[in-house]
Each structure stands twice: as C-alpha cells, then as structure tokens.
Motif scaffolding. Structure first.
Motif, PDB file in Angstrom:
ATOM      1  N   ASN A  42       0.758  -1.194   0.037  1.00 39.45           N
ATOM      2  CA  ASN A  42       0.241  -0.171  -0.079  1.00 39.45           C
ATOM      3  C   ASN A  42       0.763   1.293   0.085  1.00 39.45           C
ATOM      4  O   ASN A  42       1.803   1.428   0.942  1.00 39.45           O
ATOM      5  CB  ASN A  42      -0.939   0.018   1.334  1.00 39.45           C
ATOM      6  CG  ASN A  42      -1.779  -1.019   1.146  1.00 39.45           C
ATOM      7  OD1 ASN A  42      -2.416  -1.479  -0.003  1.00 39.45           O
ATOM      8  ND2 ASN A  42      -2.635  -1.360   2.388  1.00 39.45           N
ATOM      9  N   SER A  44       0.611   5.421   0.247  1.00 43.24           N
ATOM     10  CA  SER A  44      -0.233   6.718   0.442  1.00 43.24           C
ATOM     11  C   SER A  44       0.770   8.013   0.615  1.00 43.24           C
ATOM     12  O   SER A  44       2.024   7.831   0.721  1.00 43.24           O
ATOM     13  CB  SER A  44      -1.194   6.340   1.775  1.00 43.24           C
ATOM     14  OG  SER A  44       0.148   6.003   2.999  1.00 43.24           O
ATOM     15  N   VAL A  51       4.312   7.273   2.246  1.00 42.61           N
ATOM     16  CA  VAL A  51       4.177   5.970   3.210  1.00 42.61           C
ATOM     17  C   VAL A  51       4.162   4.698   2.225  1.00 42.61           C
ATOM     18  O   VAL A  51       3.277   4.564   1.609  1.00 42.61           O
ATOM     19  CB  VAL A  51       3.336   6.073   4.357  1.00 42.61           C
ATOM     20  CG1 VAL A  51       3.346   4.877   5.117  1.00 42.61           C
ATOM     21  CG2 VAL A  51       3.415   7.314   5.066  1.00 42.61           C
ATOM     22  N   ILE A  52       5.189   3.909   2.470  1.00 44.98           N
ATOM     23  CA  ILE A  52       4.790   2.300   1.671  1.00 44.98           C
ATOM     24  C   ILE A  52       4.944   1.583   2.873  1.00 44.98           C
ATOM     25  O   ILE A  52       5.822   1.329   3.787  1.00 44.98           O
ATOM     26  CB  ILE A  52       6.147   2.379   0.690  1.00 44.98           C
ATOM     27  CG1 ILE A  52       6.476   3.422  -0.133  1.00 44.98           C
ATOM     28  CG2 ILE A  52       6.138   0.972   0.168  1.00 44.98           C
ATOM     29  CD1 ILE A  52       7.607   3.126  -0.897  1.00 44.98           C
ATOM     30  N   ASP A  53       3.516   0.864   2.808  1.00 46.07           N
ATOM     31  CA  ASP A  53       3.526  -0.380   3.720  1.00 46.07           C
ATOM     32  C   ASP A  53       3.496  -1.700   2.807  1.00 46.07           C
ATOM     33  O   ASP A  53       2.887  -1.681   1.977  1.00 46.07           O
ATOM     34  CB  ASP A  53       2.121  -0.184   4.372  1.00 46.07           C
ATOM     35  CG  ASP A  53       1.896   0.941   5.220  1.00 46.07           C
ATOM     36  OD1 ASP A  53       3.069   1.196   5.972  1.00 46.07           O
ATOM     37  OD2 ASP A  53       0.838   1.646   5.314  1.00 46.07           O
ATOM     38  N   ALA A 117      12.136   3.438   8.445  1.00 45.17           N
ATOM     39  CA  ALA A 117      11.526   2.154   8.081  1.00 45.17           C
ATOM     40  C   ALA A 117      11.257   1.633   9.622  1.00 45.17           C
ATOM     41  O   ALA A 117      11.989   1.736  10.405  1.00 45.17           O
ATOM     42  CB  ALA A 117      12.337   1.522   7.526  1.00 45.17           C
ATOM     43  N   GLU A 118      10.169   0.891   9.733  1.00 48.38           N
ATOM     44  CA  GLU A 118       9.624   0.336  10.957  1.00 48.38           C
ATOM     45  C   GLU A 118       8.848  -1.101  10.590  1.00 48.38           C
ATOM     46  O   GLU A 118       8.252  -0.931   9.597  1.00 48.38           O
ATOM     47  CB  GLU A 118       8.798   1.361  11.939  1.00 48.38           C
ATOM     48  CG  GLU A 118       8.202   0.790  13.087  1.00 48.38           C
ATOM     49  CD  GLU A 118       7.359   1.299  13.789  1.00 48.38           C
ATOM     50  OE1 GLU A 118       7.266   1.210  14.962  1.00 48.38           O
ATOM     51  OE2 GLU A 118       6.907   2.480  13.294  1.00 48.38           O
ATOM     52  N   TYR A 119       9.420  -1.862  11.268  1.00 53.36           N
ATOM     53  CA  TYR A 119       8.749  -3.251  11.121  1.00 53.36           C
ATOM     54  C   TYR A 119       7.621  -3.757  12.473  1.00 53.36           C
ATOM     55  O   TYR A 119       8.412  -3.800  13.413  1.00 53.36           O
ATOM     56  CB  TYR A 119       9.534  -4.457  10.705  1.00 53.36           C
ATOM     57  CG  TYR A 119       8.933  -5.764  10.441  1.00 53.36           C
ATOM     58  CD1 TYR A 119       8.256  -5.901   9.456  1.00 53.36           C
ATOM     59  CD2 TYR A 119       9.122  -6.757  11.228  1.00 53.36           C
ATOM     60  CE1 TYR A 119       7.660  -7.023   8.985  1.00 53.36           C
ATOM     61  CE2 TYR A 119       8.624  -8.052  11.206  1.00 53.36           C
ATOM     62  CZ  TYR A 119       7.754  -8.191  10.031  1.00 53.36           C
ATOM     63  OH  TYR A 119       7.175  -9.612   9.578  1.00 53.36           O
ATOM     64  N   ILE A 123       3.972  -5.715   9.198  1.00 55.63           N
ATOM     65  CA  ILE A 123       3.835  -4.702   8.238  1.00 55.63           C
ATOM     66  C   ILE A 123       5.205  -3.884   8.121  1.00 55.63           C
ATOM     67  O   ILE A 123       5.654  -3.443   9.408  1.00 55.63           O
ATOM     68  CB  ILE A 123       2.886  -3.583   8.431  1.00 55.63           C
ATOM     69  CG1 ILE A 123       1.487  -4.572   8.571  1.00 55.63           C
ATOM     70  CG2 ILE A 123       2.625  -2.898   7.311  1.00 55.63           C
ATOM     71  CD1 ILE A 123       0.456  -4.489   7.221  1.00 55.63           C
ATOM     72  N   SER A 125       6.709  -0.494   7.437  1.00 53.93           N
ATOM     73  CA  SER A 125       6.235   0.616   7.109  1.00 53.93           C
ATOM     74  C   SER A 125       7.462   1.852   6.646  1.00 53.93           C
ATOM     75  O   SER A 125       8.313   1.768   7.523  1.00 53.93           O
ATOM     76  CB  SER A 125       5.572   1.570   8.103  1.00 53.93           C
ATOM     77  OG  SER A 125       4.469   0.717   8.385  1.00 53.93           O
ATOM     78  N   ASN A 127       8.636   5.350   5.606  1.00 52.34           N
ATOM     79  CA  ASN A 127       8.204   6.636   5.691  1.00 52.34           C
ATOM     80  C   ASN A 127       9.350   7.675   4.744  1.00 52.34           C
ATOM     81  O   ASN A 127      10.579   7.646   5.359  1.00 52.34           O
ATOM     82  CB  ASN A 127       7.996   7.230   7.131  1.00 52.34           C
ATOM     83  CG  ASN A 127       7.258   8.513   6.995  1.00 52.34           C
ATOM     84  OD1 ASN A 127       7.526   9.463   6.195  1.00 52.34           O
ATOM     85  ND2 ASN A 127       6.699   8.734   8.084  1.00 52.34           N
TER      86      ASN A 127
END
Length: 144
Positions: A42, A44, A51-53, A117-119, A123, A125, A127
């Motif tokens: 996703n 957004s 933001v890439i999820d 980046a955060e996991y 997911i 994510s 930013n």
C-alpha cells in the motif's frame, strides 16, 4: 454439451483414494501460484511524506534490506533456512520461506536523506519525507 452427474457417495466410500489425488493436484497448483509471489504493498501520500506499507508477516526486522540508489528505493528480504541437528520426520511440510524484492521509483519531491523504516505486526512501513520546497508548491491561481 453433455452434463455428467457427480456421484458424491463414491468420494465418501473411498476417501483415501480421492484424497491422494486431491493432495497431489492441490499441492502442484498451490506451489505454482507461490513461485513468484511478492508481498502486497500500500502506498499513501500525506502533506509531508510518502508512506509505503509492505505486508510481510513472519519475518524479523533483521531479514530486511532497504537501499536507495539515485531515485530507486529497493526493498528485499531473505529468510535463510536453518538446518537443525534433530530433523523431524514430517508427513507433510508446508512451511516454506524464501525471498522477495520490490523496487519503487521515487518522485522528485521525495527527500532521500529522510527515509525511516519500521517493522511492526507483520507490516514494514517505510516513511519517505518530502522536500521542503515541494510542500510549498501548492498555491491557488486566480483567473482574471
């Protein structure tokens, strides 16, 4: 065209015979579908960032590698299979981990120096902040 009735009673009287063939065919179909599977994504946009999820459950944050080269953001993960000394005798084994790679072309308004980046909860994510100049580019033009 001829319609043929399916006899469901045969399936119940000899389930071991039918299950062997069902298992063979369903495994072959399932494995072919998963050969080149990459995780769903996703993307957004907010006023200040993109933001890439990426849905990648079952991984650890150490499994991911994220690189930025020019305007291309590359994300890949690889899970290495560990051989244990005490191997189990499996009747059926469906756990299979592999690798994936995704690349994204970033727009000119993306700031490559401000990427985090955060996991969490399966997911990943990413930013990507926007450049300060791109935030101020929106203006209303009055028609005269």
């Amino acid at each position: 065209m001829t319609l043929v009735n399916f006899n469901n009673r045969t399936r119940n009287t000899a389930p071991y015979f039918n299950n062997v063939f069902d298992s063979l065919f369903s495994d072959a179909i399932t494995k072919n579908k998963m050969v080149n599977k990459s995780p769903n994504v996703n993307i957004s946009e907010t006023e200040s960032a993109y933001v890439i999820d990426i849905a990648a459950p079952g991984l650890k944050k150490e499994d991911f590698q994220i690189n930025l080269k020019k305007d291309t953001l590359s994300v890949w993960a690889e899970v290495k299979k560990e051989e244990t000394a005490s191997a189990k005798d499996f009747t059926r084994k469906e756990f299979d981990y592999s690798s994936f790679a995704r690349s994204f072309n970033l727009p000119e308004s993306a700031d490559g120096d401000k990427i985090t980046a955060e996991y969490k909860d399966g997911i990943l994510s990413i930013n990507i902040s926007k450049k300060d100049d791109s935030k101020l580019q929106h203006k209303e033009i009055v028609v005269s």
